[in-house]
Design an enzyme around this catalytic site. Structure first.
Site, PDB file in Angstrom:
ATOM      1  N   SER A 103       0.843  -1.192   0.000  1.00 46.55           N
ATOM      2  CA  SER A 103       0.000   0.000   0.000  1.00 46.55           C
ATOM      3  C   SER A 103       0.884   1.250   0.000  1.00 46.55           C
ATOM      4  CB  SER A 103      -0.962  -0.062   1.184  1.00 46.55           C
ATOM      5  OG  SER A 103      -1.980   0.894   1.083  1.00 46.55           O
ATOM      6  N   ASP A 157      -8.287  -5.416  -6.121  1.00 48.27           N
ATOM      7  CA  ASP A 157      -8.109  -4.178  -5.355  1.00 48.27           C
ATOM      8  C   ASP A 157      -8.984  -3.088  -5.978  1.00 48.27           C
ATOM      9  OD1 ASP A 157      -7.116  -1.828  -4.068  1.00 48.27           O
ATOM     10  OD2 ASP A 157      -5.170  -2.793  -3.788  1.00 48.27           O
ATOM     11  N   HIS A 175      -7.704  -5.045  -1.570  1.00 45.63           N
ATOM     12  CA  HIS A 175      -6.490  -4.358  -1.142  1.00 45.63           C
ATOM     13  C   HIS A 175      -5.781  -5.156  -0.055  1.00 45.63           C
ATOM     14  CE1 HIS A 175      -3.867  -0.913  -0.922  1.00 45.63           C
ATOM     15  NE2 HIS A 175      -4.096  -0.747   0.372  1.00 45.63           N
TER      16      HIS A 175
END
Length: 339
Positions: free
Chosen positions: A128, A282, A311
């Site tokens: 991330s 995602d 995600h």
């Protein structure tokens, strides 16, 4: 305290603001070899601290502390490094200055060079917002970084990603009645709604449709939303969250004096061997965005994590996803960067 502090002194941020007595919290795993070339840098993501990175570190894993010296620097704003919650006035709470990804990586570079004398990074890796920091390492220090492996992270915040983060921020702004003078009154309870907003973005439609939250011990969807999303976000300081959201919303590896906003040039500059692993489902760091980036990095492999965990395919929760990431990191680390 299971981490160390690197004092940065008074730092001038990319914004031009000087943050006094800044510091970077970090933890290391393993030992630095005599050649100082067994180094892995593994920055933390939005809202995470170094302990949340430890699922990927261990004997027999790609990030093996018996082979590598693994440095996990904490993101500025996360509550351990300089943050709204631990900085004295006049830079406390909502007065904390804006810190960019570029700033973060400059500070991390100072840590590894000044503290440890490191001149070569075998791998920059992260999930991330940790992933965008690994991209930034490759773009900021192309002759230093041999490999990068961002997973579920993009090289800039694309417009839709910006909008998602704006939606995550909105409950806090609403709690303050969209008046910046009220933001210092925010409390942990105001984070409850933030968790509920993010719940719809962190995981895929298929995850919810298949009721995979039951695998985590939750009998109902409401139990899952309360037990994971509300409780996770309510543990975070709202001012730290606002600071990290700003960092996230304005992330771009080309938004600096090196590349002056030329995103494609920044991607082309990365000399590292790259293994880019988006989550296939995602919803806001999308595989399509990563594919665009991978095509412009000279030596990149685009290898999506085929997962319904969205995600969170990169979050260290689902064993199949974890194995996929670890296997790809082992293959990447086995490659000769000079070949």
């Amino acid at each position: 305290m299971d981490y160390e502090i690197f004092d940065l002194g008074d730092v001038t941020l990319q914004s031009g603001v000087t943050l006094p007595s800044a510091f970077l919290a970090y933890k290391t795993y393993g030992k630095l070899n005599k050649q100082r070339d067994n180094v892995i840098i593994y920055p933390t993501a939005f809202g995470d601290q170094h302990t949340q990175n430890e699922w990927l570190i261990g004997i027999g894993k790609a990030l093996d502390p018996e082979k590598y010296f693994i440095v996990v620097p904490n993101l500025m704003g996360n509550g351990l490094s300089s943050s709204p919650s631990n900085t004295p006035p006049p830079f406390d709470r909502t007065n904390f200055p804006h810190v960019t990804i570029y700033d973060n990586v400059i500070f991390q570079h100072r840590l590894v060079t000044e503290k440890f004398g490191i001149q070569k990074i075998a791998l920059a890796v992260g999930w991330s917002m940790g992933g965008i920091q690994s991209f930034q390492w490759g773009a900021s220090y192309p002759d230093m970084v041999e490999r990068i492996a961002p997973f579920a992270g993009v090289a800039k915040t694309w417009p839709q990603t910006y909008v998602v983060l704006e939606g995550v921020k909105a409950p806090l702004m609403a709690a303050a009645r969209y008046d910046s003078d009220n933001l210092n009154g925010l409390t942990a309870s105001d984070m409850r709604a933030v968790g509920r907003v993010y719940a719809g973005w962190g995981l895929s439609q298929a995850f919810y449709r298949n009721e995979l939250y039951r695998e985590l011990g939750f009998e109902t969807l409401e139990d899952f939303i309360v037990g994971v999303w509300e409780e996770t976000f309510m543990r975070l300081d709202p001012h730290n969250v606002l600071a990290m959201l700003w960092t996230g919303q304005f992330s771009d590896i080309s938004a600096n004096p090196i590349y002056n906003g030329d995103f494609d040039a920044a991607l082309r500059s990365i000399k590292a061997i790259a293994c880019i692993m988006p989550g296939s489902t995602d919803l806001f760091c999308t595989a399509d965005d990563n594919e665009y980036e991978a095509k412009r990095i000279p030596n990149a492999v685009f290898n999506p994590i085929k997962s319904v965990w969205g995600h969170l395919a990169g979050r260290g929760i689902n064993s199949a996803d974890n194995q996929f990431i670890d296997d790809n990191l082992k293959r990447l680390l086995a490659l000769n960067p000079k070949s």
